[in-house]
Design an enzyme around this catalytic site. Structure first.
Site, PDB file in Angstrom:
ATOM      1  N   LYS A  81      -8.906  -8.737   3.785  1.00  0.00           N
ATOM      2  CA  LYS A  81      -8.752  -8.420   5.037  1.00  0.00           C
ATOM      3  C   LYS A  81     -10.649  -8.127   4.796  1.00  0.00           C
ATOM      4  CE  LYS A  81      -6.147  -3.812   3.093  1.00  0.00           C
ATOM      5  NZ  LYS A  81      -5.214  -2.909   2.854  1.00  0.00           N
TER       6      LYS A  81
ATOM      7  N   SER B   4      -9.373  -4.396  -0.123  1.00  0.00           N
ATOM      8  CA  SER B   4      -8.638  -3.522  -0.927  1.00  0.00           C
ATOM      9  C   SER B   4      -7.256  -3.704  -1.032  1.00  0.00           C
ATOM     10  CB  SER B   4      -8.815  -3.137  -1.899  1.00  0.00           C
ATOM     11  OG  SER B   4      -8.157  -2.428  -2.617  1.00  0.00           O
ATOM     12  N   ASP B   5      -5.872  -4.088  -1.639  1.00  0.00           N
ATOM     13  CA  ASP B   5      -4.584  -3.445  -0.778  1.00  0.00           C
ATOM     14  C   ASP B   5      -3.789  -3.012  -2.161  1.00  0.00           C
ATOM     15  OD1 ASP B   5      -2.976  -3.515   1.961  1.00  0.00           O
ATOM     16  OD2 ASP B   5      -1.369  -4.810   0.298  1.00  0.00           O
ATOM     17  N   GLN B   6      -3.120  -1.895  -1.856  1.00  0.00           N
ATOM     18  CA  GLN B   6      -2.080  -1.757  -2.960  1.00  0.00           C
ATOM     19  C   GLN B   6      -0.544  -1.527  -2.241  1.00  0.00           C
ATOM     20  OE1 GLN B   6      -1.708   2.760  -4.174  1.00  0.00           O
ATOM     21  NE2 GLN B   6      -2.840   1.516  -6.096  1.00  0.00           N
TER      22      GLN B   6
ATOM     23  N   GLY C 206      -5.177  -5.037  -5.483  1.00  0.00           N
ATOM     24  CA  GLY C 206      -5.795  -6.343  -5.397  1.00  0.00           C
ATOM     25  C   GLY C 206      -6.743  -5.748  -5.255  1.00  0.00           C
TER      26      GLY C 206
END
Length: 205
Positions: free
Chosen positions: A62, A78-80, A115
């Site tokens: 991203k 950010s990623d979840q 992340g």
């Protein structure tokens, strides 16, 4: 609000690679000026990819996806995902899937992995961190699950709930270093990264 529209000229050094209003609200707490810009990436897991590797890759992807627009900036990605019984669970997208997820989670412990990446396009260096957080769900009745999904519509939230809203009523216990990670942006880890990049939230302005 400290965010700046991407349509406006800005000298801010910080960029949030996200369209999430929840992440913007979290980043506002650090009181640093920033721009937000939505990345366009494929979030499909690779075959055999672990949850940790997935959120690590997507968070950095991203940030990299918007890097060409911001050549002298620090970009946050950010990623979840939720992890339960070996399954990687992202956004439910439908009420039916959200209800099914919460039914599985009832009375159980679920791990969330977020992340976080900070890409410095000035030096072409990056930092990446994966923040774990665990949630213990109450034993939920079908009516409670139906009521929750109908009221909050958590269709764009990993795990099918919003901790910053009514989702708090689903839990028996929260365990982890930074509850902000559940909302999508682990601020303690982010502050560490920003200090290393020379953008200390408590530094001189």
């Amino acid at each position: 609000m400290t965010s700046t529209s991407t349509q406006e000229a800005s000298s801010t050094e910080l960029v949030l690679a996200s369209s999430s209003r929840w992440r913007r609200q979290l980043l506002d707490r650090l009181q640093l000026p920033y721009q937000s810009y939505s990345p366009d990436i494929d979030e499909t897991p690779h075959p055999g990819e672990t949850p940790q590797a997935l959120v690590h890759r997507l968070a950095l992807s991203k940030a990299n996806a918007v890097a060409a627009h911001f050549p002298q900036h620090c970009i946050i990605g950010s990623d979840q995902v939720a992890v339960f019984e070996g399954d990687i669970l992202g956004k439910p997208h439908t009420e039916e899937k959200a209800r099914a997820n919460l039914t599985r989670f009832s009375g159980q412990r679920v791990t969330f992995l977020t992340g976080l990446a900070l890409l410095d396009t000035r030096s072409q260096r990056h930092q990446v961190h994966v923040e774990p957080f665990e949630v213990v769900f109450r034993t939920l009745t079908p009516q409670e699950i139906d009521n929750y999904v109908a009221k909050e519509q958590p269709l764009d939230s990993a795990g099918s709930f919003r901790m910053e809203g009514l989702g708090i009523a689903l839990f028996e216990k929260l365990e982890g270093r930074d509850p902000n990670a559940l909302i999508g942006l682990p601020l303690i880890a982010l502050c560490d990264m920003l200090r290393q990049a020379g953008l200390d939230p408590l530094g001189a302005r």
